[in-house]
Design a protein around this motif. Structure first.
Motif: not given
Length: 443
Positions: A55-63
């Motif tokens: 997904g794009p940056p800041g969409c919640g992948k790391t979270t």
């Protein structure tokens, strides 16, 4: 004062402090973490499988990766493809083997920006994923189909996270404004609807950008007016404090291909508004203008063709014009060509003819040139019948005469089937005496 063991949370960026603590707090991704989704059901039952979050940056992948560890209770190790390599992977594997030896459980290995690993580095994961020693959780902003090796893709599930819409961004911002423990609640700030709208609109679907901009606006207001009651984040304070958001684009990644595809299809479909929009989306993001110009030359031959032969000249002229004057003046030449191509009548008859001719050559090989249209510069050639029976068209009315030009095996074979659109329709009416055969394949 010694503050070891304690951490001043105000030194941690707001975006980091406000990371969701539960699946329910993760905004905008219900399609993959909802109660009835595959991942949602797995996590709520304490299970997980190898997965790539795309997904794009800041969409919640790391979270989401951190929530995976929280819900499963498994040992979690984070691994950056930017700063780590095979050596660090060996260390992680050794620790994972120790963990499995003492607990019998695998280790979750979170690999951020996994697309940055080369083929050899990605290969190093395979045996440990296959054995179940590690549960691979990867995150990437790039299309895994292009960036990950097939064996690794086949052993993981790819889940697509969506860019956050403005509604989800506003929900995140409001939560941060009122949260006293991790957000800005202690400052007792208010935010106007116009300011909230602007923060959401300028985020580009990136929660991190939105929260960083909110924090910058809050600090700006506090600095201007001090920590007094009734502080308001207005649209003016947002404009004065936020960073300009650049357009997301990767010249070597999927977005590059997505945008040029949208541009080409808009030209082909005759939508001049969309054509101009996608053209300038690419130009503003830093795409090579000559790459775009080359694509328009392709459109002129593939999609417009002889329905408007002028289209090719317009496209080539736009290419030359940009080379001569450069930006920004040259961009208008590209826009002119794009508008012309979008509005031009369309025919892919030549494109189809090219494909059919190539297929025929591949199928039937090198067919001999008929004797009557062979060149006969020597007496021996004339004696052998080279050029015998050739009818010189200029000796006939309208410079047209019926004779065969194709090899005997391909006699009457039709490759080019003109349409009745634009100039091509006029060509059809001016065809050779055997024009009735056009469009009728008699092979």
């Amino acid at each position: 004062m010694d503050t070891m063991g304690q951490q001043d949370t105000t030194l941690i960026p707001l975006a980091e402090r406000m990371r969701p603590q539960s699946l329910e707090d993760l905004a905008g991704q219900d399609h993959i973490v909802g109660p009835h989704t595959l991942l949602g059901r797995a996590l709520r039952s304490g299970k997980i499988f190898p997965v790539i979050f795309w997904g794009p940056p800041g969409c919640g992948k790391t979270t989401l990766a951190r929530l995976v560890a929280k819900h499963t209770g498994l040992r979690f190790r984070s691994f950056s493809a930017v700063t780590s390599g095979v050596k660090e992977l060996r260390e992680v594997v050794a620790l994972a083997e120790h963990t499995r030896g003492t607990t019998g459980k695998p280790t979750i290995l979170f690999v951020d920006e996994i697309h940055r690993f080369n083929k050899a580095q990605q290969d190093a994961f395979l045996p440990h994923v296959e054995s179940g020693l590690i549960v691979l959780v990867g995150a990437t902003t790039q299309n895994p189909s292009f960036e990950l090796i097939p064996p690794l893709l086949s052993r993981t599930r790819v889940l697509v996270l969506r860019p956050l819409d403005e509604g989800a961004i506003k929900k995140i911002l409001v939560r941060a404004i009122h949260n006293r423990d991790r957000g800005l609640g202690a400052l007792k700030l208010e935010v106007t609807q116009e300011a909230l709208d602007l923060l959401a609109a300028t985020s580009g679907g990136d929660a991190r950008v939105a929260l960083n901009n909110l924090e910058a606006a809050a600090l700006y207001v506090v600095k201007q007016k001090g920590e007094q009651k009734g502080l308001i984040i207005s649209i003016d304070s947002v404009k004065a404090s936020i960073a300009t958001r650049s357009l997301p684009y990767d010249k070597d990644g999927e977005e590059h291909y997505n945008l040029i595809s949208a541009f080409h299809k808009s030209l082909r479909g005759g939508d001049v508004q969309a054509s101009l929009y996608w053209l300038y989306r690419m130009l503003e993001a830093g795409e090579d203008p000559l790459f775009i110009a080359r694509r328009m030359i392709r459109v002129a031959t593939e999609d417009v063709g002889l329905a408007d032969p002028q289209a090719l000249q317009v496209a080539v002229s736009a290419f030359d014009a940009f080379e001569r004057v450069g930006p920004p003046e040259g961009e208008l030449a590209l826009a002119e060509a794009a508008a012309y191509l979008a509005l031009a009548p369309k025919s892919n008859a030549l494109y189809l003819a090219e494909k059919e001719v190539k297929r025929e050559i591949k199928r039937t090989g090198a067919q001999p040139v008929p004797l009557h249209i062979r060149n006969a510069p020597a007496k021996l050639m004339k004696k052998l019948g080279y050029g015998k029976g050739y009818l010189y068209p200029h000796n006939y009315p309208g410079a047209r005469v019926r004779q065969e030009y194709l090899p005997p095996r391909l006699k009457k074979r039709v490759f080019y089937r003109p349409t009745d659109r634009g100039f091509e329709g006029q060509l059809l009416n001016k065809a050779a005496p055997h024009k009735k055969d056009l469009g009728k394949d008699k092979s």
